[in-house]
Design a protein around this motif. Structure first.
Motif, mmCIF file in Angstrom:
data_model
loop_
_atom_site.group_PDB
_atom_site.id
_atom_site.type_symbol
_atom_site.label_atom_id
_atom_site.label_comp_id
_atom_site.label_asym_id
_atom_site.label_seq_id
_atom_site.Cartn_x
_atom_site.Cartn_y
_atom_site.Cartn_z
ATOM 1 N N THR A 224 0.829 -1.201 0.000
ATOM 2 C CA THR A 224 0.000 0.000 0.000
ATOM 3 C C THR A 224 0.867 1.256 0.000
ATOM 4 O OG1 THR A 224 -1.727 -1.152 1.218
ATOM 5 C CG2 THR A 224 -1.781 1.250 1.285
ATOM 6 N N VAL A 225 1.878 1.260 0.848
ATOM 7 C CA VAL A 225 2.722 2.444 0.979
ATOM 8 C C VAL A 225 3.496 2.715 -0.308
ATOM 9 C CG1 VAL A 225 4.807 3.286 2.120
ATOM 10 C CG2 VAL A 225 2.927 2.414 3.480
ATOM 11 N N HIS A 228 1.269 3.860 -3.160
ATOM 12 C CA HIS A 228 0.861 5.241 -3.000
ATOM 13 C C HIS A 228 1.969 6.164 -3.466
ATOM 14 C CE1 HIS A 228 -1.297 8.630 -1.165
ATOM 15 N NE2 HIS A 228 -0.094 9.081 -0.886
ATOM 16 N N ARG A 229 3.206 5.790 -3.121
ATOM 17 C CA ARG A 229 4.343 6.589 -3.542
ATOM 18 C C ARG A 229 4.438 6.600 -5.057
ATOM 19 N NH1 ARG A 229 10.105 4.926 -1.181
ATOM 20 N NH2 ARG A 229 9.675 2.987 -2.266
ATOM 21 N N GLN A 232 1.804 8.846 -6.610
ATOM 22 C CA GLN A 232 2.227 10.234 -6.494
ATOM 23 C C GLN A 232 3.193 10.585 -7.614
ATOM 24 O OE1 GLN A 232 0.870 12.648 -5.192
ATOM 25 N NE2 GLN A 232 1.926 13.204 -3.349
ATOM 26 N N THR A 261 -7.144 6.184 -2.756
ATOM 27 C CA THR A 261 -6.342 5.026 -2.413
ATOM 28 C C THR A 261 -7.070 3.793 -2.882
ATOM 29 O OG1 THR A 261 -5.619 6.183 -0.450
ATOM 30 C CG2 THR A 261 -5.237 3.817 -0.521
ATOM 31 N N PRO A 263 -8.612 0.368 -2.744
ATOM 32 C CA PRO A 263 -9.009 -0.449 -1.583
ATOM 33 C C PRO A 263 -8.039 -1.615 -1.428
ATOM 34 C CG PRO A 263 -10.811 -0.260 -3.169
ATOM 35 C CD PRO A 263 -9.645 0.416 -3.770
ATOM 36 N N THR A 264 -7.571 -1.802 -0.237
ATOM 37 C CA THR A 264 -6.587 -2.863 -0.056
ATOM 38 C C THR A 264 -7.294 -4.159 0.300
ATOM 39 O OG1 THR A 264 -6.396 -2.081 2.208
ATOM 40 C CG2 THR A 264 -4.725 -1.380 0.657
#
Lengths: 308, 308
Positions: A224-225, A228-229, A232, A261, A263-264
């Protein structure tokens, strides 16, 4: 390789057991090239091979085989990908895998399988990865994960305090429980945290670790992290019409809009969608397109027209 | 330096701003030696100097000064320690600090202050730290921290579910709130987590980061984790009567007894006690033992009998 361009940045780390070694692995297989990252959380190794290098090594290791790079690489993927994606080191079709640590800090992963009745050899020659890679692939994501989790724990503590206030109101108005066992203690953050650490710290030691501590939840949060990076970065690229630097998890970004985001879900299936957007990627389960598939007494034997 | 012997292992990382650079620092100053670790989460640098090396460089950089190593080192500590312990880079007594990145990936931190009316120069010549150090000092502790925090979040979620069950029981028995605003929603773990990430992930970007993301809570947890690891090591040493390997946060330990965890306080004060147990350590606030303290118009000027 510039870390901001690293195709492996948005991949999750996958715990694998290869040749008896417990490792975390990231891998990407292209049309006839690959990139592999391995770590045991003490050292890190990497290898990047383009089509020419793959072909050269393939011929060196398998002098009797005459095959196109594509055919050879296809088989390599079949054998190697399960191995690097969480299999138990056996790989498809009973391939043998071994790991050798070299004097000069390198790592060799040897695969031996069979292709068209002949032994098929491959070797991943991984050299020590630099600190910059370890920082980009491990340190900064783990720092971000820790921050997220720590803030989440704070928030959950706040929610508990609010529920205690609600319960207190019920009690003050004379409410009683029909089932005594449902009663909970008032949540005290500091007391809770000290008790929690006193119990949890020793468990850090005594747990079996077939994942080097990178359990399924952490793998998911990592994905997830880093996704997201990555999102971006693409956004910045679109805005600037130029290659943006790897967005810095540790400093203020140039511009931030609101982001959706994804959905995880449990596991790492969502990773596959993202990876397809970014690179031309070979799917982990190889669909065999060659139809010259003769009968054989051995299961899962695929013939790919090797002999010209 | 063998990572298991590294005096800095049980020290916390401290965010510092040196010469305009945002860094995390660990440092240890002995009788006339020191060890320094710095990172910006992209690279890492280290320097270890023994008494002979300190003396040699001190004389090279300050040819007019004639002082014992002890006197010189004492002043160095006064100037450097605040700088490496969270000060704003100015250090004691108006010292100037600058940072230079070298072509060959090294880092030089230059201090310029005054001692006995003469300019006093020092340089930390830090070379790139190896991956093994980054793994021992950052990757493995952060992995352990993430695991602890993630499990804590799970537990807190479980507590919330239990409080909801308690609340439900009150409601089923006709209880009502006297203050409506105290009502909380039923906690749903998955929904909560997705909403939390959707809000928190963008904040990873937009926060100012004078601590490279290593905020006070994480610093404290880091200290707890590495101190626990250190306690384990001493215990193993006592049991085996031999130097134990660095206990592995990622594998089963040989023997685990029940451990007391030091109560953790806000900040890193508890670190000082642990460090004193382990090494002969110079306290951060230097007590000046030399009494030849003449009047001077400049504040905080200490004379230490430099001229033989």
């Amino acid at each position: 390789m510039d870390s901001s361009e690293d195709v492996l940045l948005h991949r999750p780390w996958i715990p694998v057991r290869i040749g008896g070694c417990q490792l975390l692995a990231k891998s990407w297989f292209g049309e006839a090239s690959y990139r592999v990252l391995l770590t045991d959380t003490r050292c890190a190794w990497e290898e990047t091979m383009d089509a020419a290098a793959v072909q050269s090594r393939a011929q060196q290791l398998n002098r009797r085989l005459r095959a196109s790079v594509a055919a050879f690489f296809s088989h390599l993927c079949e054998v190697a990908q399960p191995c690097l994606s969480g299999g138990d080191g056996e790989a498809e079709g009973g391939a043998k895998v071994s790991v050798t640590r070299l004097e000069a800090d390198g790592l060799v992963v040897r695969l031996k399988s069979e292709l068209a009745g002949l032994p098929f050899h491959w070797e991943f020659h991984c050299s020590p990865a630099p600190v910059s890679l370890v920082c980009a692939q491990l340190v900064r994501p783990l720092l971000a994960m820790s921050r997220l989790l720590q803030r989440q724990a704070e928030q959950l503590g706040g929610l508990l305090v609010r529920k205690d206030a609600e319960i207190q109101d019920y009690k003050e108005n004379g409410a009683t429980l029909s089932r005594e066992r449902l009663q909970t203690d008032v949540f005290q953050e500091e007391t809770y945290r000290q008790n929690y650490l006193a119990k949890a710290l020793p468990l850090l030691w005594s747990e079996s670790s077939n994942d080097l501590g990178f359990n399924a939840n952490l793998q998911q949060l990592y994905a997830t992290v880093v996704n997201h990076r990555n999102t971006q970065k693409r956004k910045l690229s679109e805005e600037d019409c130029s290659a943006a630097e790897e967005p810095d998890l540790t400093s203020s970004p140039p511009a931030s809009g609101s982001l959706e985001t994804e959905p995880t879900k449990k596991g790492v299936q969502t990773q596959e969608k993202s990876s397809k957007e970014k690179t031309t990627d070979r799917p982990p389960i190889q669909q065999e397109s060659n139809t010259a598939d003769r009968q054989s007494s051995k299961p899962k034997k695929k013939k790919v027209g090797l002999f010209r």
